[in-house]
Every structure is written in structure tokens, then in C-alpha cells.
Design a protein around this motif. Sequence first.
Motif, PDB file in Angstrom:
ATOM      1  N   VAL A 152       0.840  -1.207   0.000  1.00 25.27           N
ATOM      2  CA  VAL A 152       0.000   0.000   0.000  1.00 25.27           C
ATOM      3  C   VAL A 152       0.872   1.254   0.000  1.00 25.27           C
ATOM      4  CG1 VAL A 152      -1.660   1.348   1.345  1.00 25.27           C
ATOM      5  CG2 VAL A 152      -1.980  -1.123   1.083  1.00 25.27           C
ATOM      6  N   LEU A 153       1.908   1.249   0.829  1.00 29.12           N
ATOM      7  CA  LEU A 153       2.792   2.420   0.906  1.00 29.12           C
ATOM      8  C   LEU A 153       3.590   2.596  -0.385  1.00 29.12           C
ATOM      9  CD1 LEU A 153       3.986   2.045   4.609  1.00 29.12           C
ATOM     10  CD2 LEU A 153       2.227   3.581   3.696  1.00 29.12           C
ATOM     11  N   GLN A 154       4.008   1.486  -0.982  1.00 29.91           N
ATOM     12  CA  GLN A 154       4.720   1.575  -2.262  1.00 29.91           C
ATOM     13  C   GLN A 154       3.807   2.120  -3.358  1.00 29.91           C
ATOM     14  OE1 GLN A 154       6.186  -2.614  -2.157  1.00 29.91           O
ATOM     15  NE2 GLN A 154       8.131  -1.711  -2.791  1.00 29.91           N
ATOM     16  N   LEU A 155       2.562   1.656  -3.390  1.00 28.92           N
ATOM     17  CA  LEU A 155       1.611   2.167  -4.380  1.00 28.92           C
ATOM     18  C   LEU A 155       1.385   3.660  -4.164  1.00 28.92           C
ATOM     19  CD1 LEU A 155      -1.019  -0.739  -4.430  1.00 28.92           C
ATOM     20  CD2 LEU A 155       0.669  -0.196  -6.205  1.00 28.92           C
ATOM     21  N   GLY A 156       1.314   4.064  -2.890  1.00 31.89           N
ATOM     22  CA  GLY A 156       1.164   5.484  -2.591  1.00 31.89           C
ATOM     23  C   GLY A 156       2.329   6.300  -3.127  1.00 31.89           C
ATOM     24  N   LEU A 157       3.529   5.781  -2.980  1.00 32.57           N
ATOM     25  CA  LEU A 157       4.714   6.484  -3.482  1.00 32.57           C
ATOM     26  C   LEU A 157       4.707   6.579  -5.003  1.00 32.57           C
ATOM     27  CD1 LEU A 157       7.370   4.918  -1.077  1.00 32.57           C
ATOM     28  CD2 LEU A 157       6.728   7.336  -1.182  1.00 32.57           C
ATOM     29  N   ARG A 158       4.331   5.468  -5.685  1.00 32.98           N
ATOM     30  CA  ARG A 158       4.268   5.493  -7.146  1.00 32.98           C
ATOM     31  C   ARG A 158       3.220   6.508  -7.622  1.00 32.98           C
ATOM     32  NH1 ARG A 158       7.639   2.384  -5.752  1.00 32.98           N
ATOM     33  NH2 ARG A 158       8.571   4.452  -5.560  1.00 32.98           N
ATOM     34  N   LEU A 159       2.090   6.557  -6.913  1.00 34.62           N
ATOM     35  CA  LEU A 159       1.032   7.481  -7.314  1.00 34.62           C
ATOM     36  C   LEU A 159       1.406   8.932  -7.041  1.00 34.62           C
ATOM     37  CD1 LEU A 159      -1.964   5.240  -6.436  1.00 34.62           C
ATOM     38  CD2 LEU A 159      -1.765   6.534  -8.563  1.00 34.62           C
ATOM     39  N   LEU A 160       2.172   9.174  -6.007  1.00 32.68           N
ATOM     40  CA  LEU A 160       2.660  10.541  -5.784  1.00 32.68           C
ATOM     41  C   LEU A 160       3.541  10.985  -6.945  1.00 32.68           C
ATOM     42  CD1 LEU A 160       3.454  10.596  -1.950  1.00 32.68           C
ATOM     43  CD2 LEU A 160       1.702  11.935  -3.149  1.00 32.68           C
ATOM     44  N   ASP A 161       4.374  10.078  -7.458  1.00 41.15           N
ATOM     45  CA  ASP A 161       5.199  10.396  -8.630  1.00 41.15           C
ATOM     46  C   ASP A 161       4.312  10.753  -9.826  1.00 41.15           C
ATOM     47  OD1 ASP A 161       7.487   9.854  -7.190  1.00 41.15           O
ATOM     48  OD2 ASP A 161       7.760   7.830  -8.009  1.00 41.15           O
ATOM     49  N   ILE A 162       3.291   9.912 -10.048  1.00 37.08           N
ATOM     50  CA  ILE A 162       2.385  10.116 -11.181  1.00 37.08           C
ATOM     51  C   ILE A 162       1.627  11.436 -11.029  1.00 37.08           C
ATOM     52  CG2 ILE A 162       0.310   9.242 -12.328  1.00 37.08           C
ATOM     53  CD1 ILE A 162       1.265   6.391 -11.417  1.00 37.08           C
ATOM     54  N   LEU A 163       1.068  11.656  -9.849  1.00 37.62           N
ATOM     55  CA  LEU A 163       0.251  12.855  -9.639  1.00 37.62           C
ATOM     56  C   LEU A 163       1.073  14.131  -9.726  1.00 37.62           C
ATOM     57  CD1 LEU A 163      -2.149  11.634  -6.810  1.00 37.62           C
ATOM     58  CD2 LEU A 163      -2.604  11.832  -9.265  1.00 37.62           C
ATOM     59  N   GLU A 164       2.277  14.098  -9.194  1.00 40.89           N
ATOM     60  CA  GLU A 164       3.118  15.293  -9.317  1.00 40.89           C
ATOM     61  C   GLU A 164       3.359  15.615 -10.787  1.00 40.89           C
ATOM     62  OE1 GLU A 164       7.291  17.267  -7.684  1.00 40.89           O
ATOM     63  OE2 GLU A 164       6.988  15.101  -7.460  1.00 40.89           O
ATOM     64  N   TYR A 165       3.612  14.584 -11.585  1.00 44.52           N
ATOM     65  CA  TYR A 165       3.860  14.801 -13.017  1.00 44.52           C
ATOM     66  C   TYR A 165       2.641  15.399 -13.718  1.00 44.52           C
ATOM     67  CZ  TYR A 165       4.533  13.883 -17.977  1.00 44.52           C
ATOM     68  OH  TYR A 165       4.615  14.023 -19.347  1.00 44.52           O
ATOM     69  N   ARG A 319       5.744  12.137   0.449  1.00 40.65           N
ATOM     70  CA  ARG A 319       6.581  10.948   0.230  1.00 40.65           C
ATOM     71  C   ARG A 319       7.294  10.556   1.518  1.00 40.65           C
ATOM     72  NH1 ARG A 319       8.114  13.795  -4.447  1.00 40.65           N
ATOM     73  NH2 ARG A 319       7.231  12.909  -6.362  1.00 40.65           N
ATOM     74  N   SER A 320       7.826  11.547   2.216  1.00 39.45           N
ATOM     75  CA  SER A 320       8.564  11.274   3.455  1.00 39.45           C
ATOM     76  C   SER A 320       7.680  10.607   4.494  1.00 39.45           C
ATOM     77  CB  SER A 320       9.147  12.581   4.021  1.00 39.45           C
ATOM     78  OG  SER A 320      10.070  13.156   3.125  1.00 39.45           O
ATOM     79  N   ILE A 321       6.407  11.005   4.539  1.00 36.78           N
ATOM     80  CA  ILE A 321       5.463  10.395   5.485  1.00 36.78           C
ATOM     81  C   ILE A 321       5.293   8.909   5.176  1.00 36.78           C
ATOM     82  CG2 ILE A 321       3.025  10.326   6.156  1.00 36.78           C
ATOM     83  CD1 ILE A 321       3.004  13.412   5.817  1.00 36.78           C
TER      84      ILE A 321
END
Length: 400
Positions: A152-165, A319-321
Amino acid sequence: MYPKAAGKGRGPEKRKLAEEFPPGEVLTDTGKKSWKLGAPIGQGGFGLLYLADENSSKTVGAGAPYVIKVEPSDNGPLFSELKFYMRAAKPDLIQSWMKSHKTKYLGVPKYWGSGLHEKGGKRYRFMVMDRFGTDLQKKFEESGRRFPRKLVLQLGLRLLDILEYIHEHEYVHADIKASNLLLSHNNPDQVYLVDYGLAYRYSPEGILKEYKEDPKRCHDGTIEFTSIDAHKGVSPCRRSDLEILGYCMVQWLCSKLPWEDKLQDSLYVRDSKLRCRENVSEFMSKCFSSQDKPDELQKFMEEVKTLSYTDKPAYQKLRSILEAGLKSIGAKDDDKLEFSSSVNGVGPSSSMEEKVKGREEASKEGEMEDLIAVVKCIFLVASFSAGMISWTKLLSRFSL
């Protein structure tokens, strides 16, 4: 596998379905590049999806690297998606971002071409994109509607990358959910956010849209995840995407959101989310036991809660969270997406599994004690029968 619908609440309900084309049909995009269709592989929204490859004398086989989405030209969803893909998803644009941000991959599908195709006197719009594998909703169901905490946390990190882009390229997605997250066809450790039928250009030419409630647009998106802004008929913004992501991560970890029992009542769902925003801690207590409560998800939602309609999110702080959450369970982001709970207790139900295991061990200990008691009874009775002990002594020792 691809999602079947772009969301709820937008556009006309009745649209024409695309007619099925035979394998081998050749489509020419606006750049004069020709593409050959293979077999149809599913339906997305009101269009059909086909395996595809660059045009050649060869038949398009099961290993085709592309997919082509085809819709009647007077339908709306694909036209909306196309605007996003043409502005923000060109391969060189994505590659440049990855290089400047030093990321191994970015989960945004690449746009390879589009155009209009005529057949039988009818016009069809089409778009060429990468081919993907299964969606996360299927994996979620296969996993008993729970994902491991690390995942779940890894998916959150990947989605933060996508959303920032996509946010930096003037768009928000507005419909993040497991069925819109697809694994790469070639690499099951990579996940992509698809279906931009509800994507909204919140900042055309860098000018932010203003907050404005429109009763006609209330509840756009997928009801269990959509943002409070959408419930109020406000156009989606950056905080909307992050709010939706928060709901998704909580559901993936605890199995079910508190309002999922009344999804037909959109006002109930909206009010439940308002109460969640007012008291995130209480919301988390409804979703998790005190032992299982993931502090990082509460912190994530608290951070998103502070954002105003036009604020730019602090992506690195978010991301840090999530990274701190990984560290707290003794895990790290190793780029491996594991859908079953791992042995080091970072799965979503590890605490419950420990409780069950404890009960099983206690039960075994009880069974052993009962067995010893029975043996003791047999020994005492046998000793009495043999005259080795008196009746009085037998009674005094028959204390089990």
C-alpha cells in the motif's frame, strides 16, 4: 485488462458503442503512421480495445506491444482523454521528466498516436497507447480485499510520482481507484494510472481555476473515493487527487471504507467524508483497531487536509510520510510489488494473524493439559485397583 468505465456522473448516459472491426484492419493516425489491429481484448467506457502493432505484413499476435481504443467520433470520453494525452503524455515529455527527476519509470501511459477512421460510412476516433496487464482491483479481490501494508505504501509512493507529473502538466486525474491502476504487461512490478476520461485541466496556461460550486456536477467520479470538492460540484484540483489517494490507501489496507454500506446515498457518503476530514483520528479508529492503525496514513490525510483549493501540495513531504511508514515496519521501497503478506509481519492483517495464531497455540496447550489429566486419572484408578493406594488417598489425589 482495462477498466470498463471512466466514472459516474458526467456526460450523456446513452452513447453509441463502437462496431467491432476485423483483425487486420489498418488505421492511419494524424502523423500518417499506420497501425494494424489484432483481436479485440475488451471494452473501455463506450469504446472497444484492440491489440495492435505497427502496420506490416505480419499478423498482430498475442504478444502485441500496443493497444488501440476506438470509439464512434461523436462520443465524448475518448475525446477528453485525447486532450490530456496529447498535451501531457508524449513519450519524449515523459522521458525528459524521468531524467530530470531521476526516476526509474513513471506510471503514465505514453501517447503514440491518434486519428479518425472511416468504415461503412461511419467515423471513429482512435488512440494508440501502451499495452498493460491486469488491474489492481482484480488483485485486490484475489487477495481477500486486503493488500500488505508495504505494498500500500509503495503504491502510494508510485502514485505521488504520477500525480506530481500530471499536476505539473496542468491536469488532475479525478478518478484514482484500483480498477484504473494497471500493471505493466512486461514488468509486474510497475503500475500505471490509466483512464483519463474525467481528467481536468485545472490550470490552463498556468492560470488556476477558481473555486465554484455547481449543483449540476455534484458527485462526479467514483462515489466511494471521489473528493469532497466533487461531492459539492466543484471542479477537481490537486488536493482532490490526494484526498482520493488517501481513501484508496485506507481501503486497500482495511478492506472497506466506513461509508461503503450506503453508496446509493450520495449525501450520506459526502457527509461521512466531511466528518472524516473534521476528525481524521476518529475516522482511522473506525477503519482499524488500535494495534493495526497505520500512523503514516493518518499523517498523510492530515497533511492533505491543510491544503486549500489552489495550493500546490508538498509532494516530497507526503513521500517522506509514506517512507517513514515503511521504515516503521522494517521495510523499504525495493521496487518489488508483493501482493501477499510477507513473513516479517508487514501485511495488513499481521496483527489479526498473530491473534489467531495465539489462540491456536493456547488451544493446543489446553488440549495437552486435558490429555495429561486423563492419563493421571487412569494411573490413579489403576493404582487403586491394584491396592497400591487407599480410597482416601485416591480421593485426595483426584484433584485435576
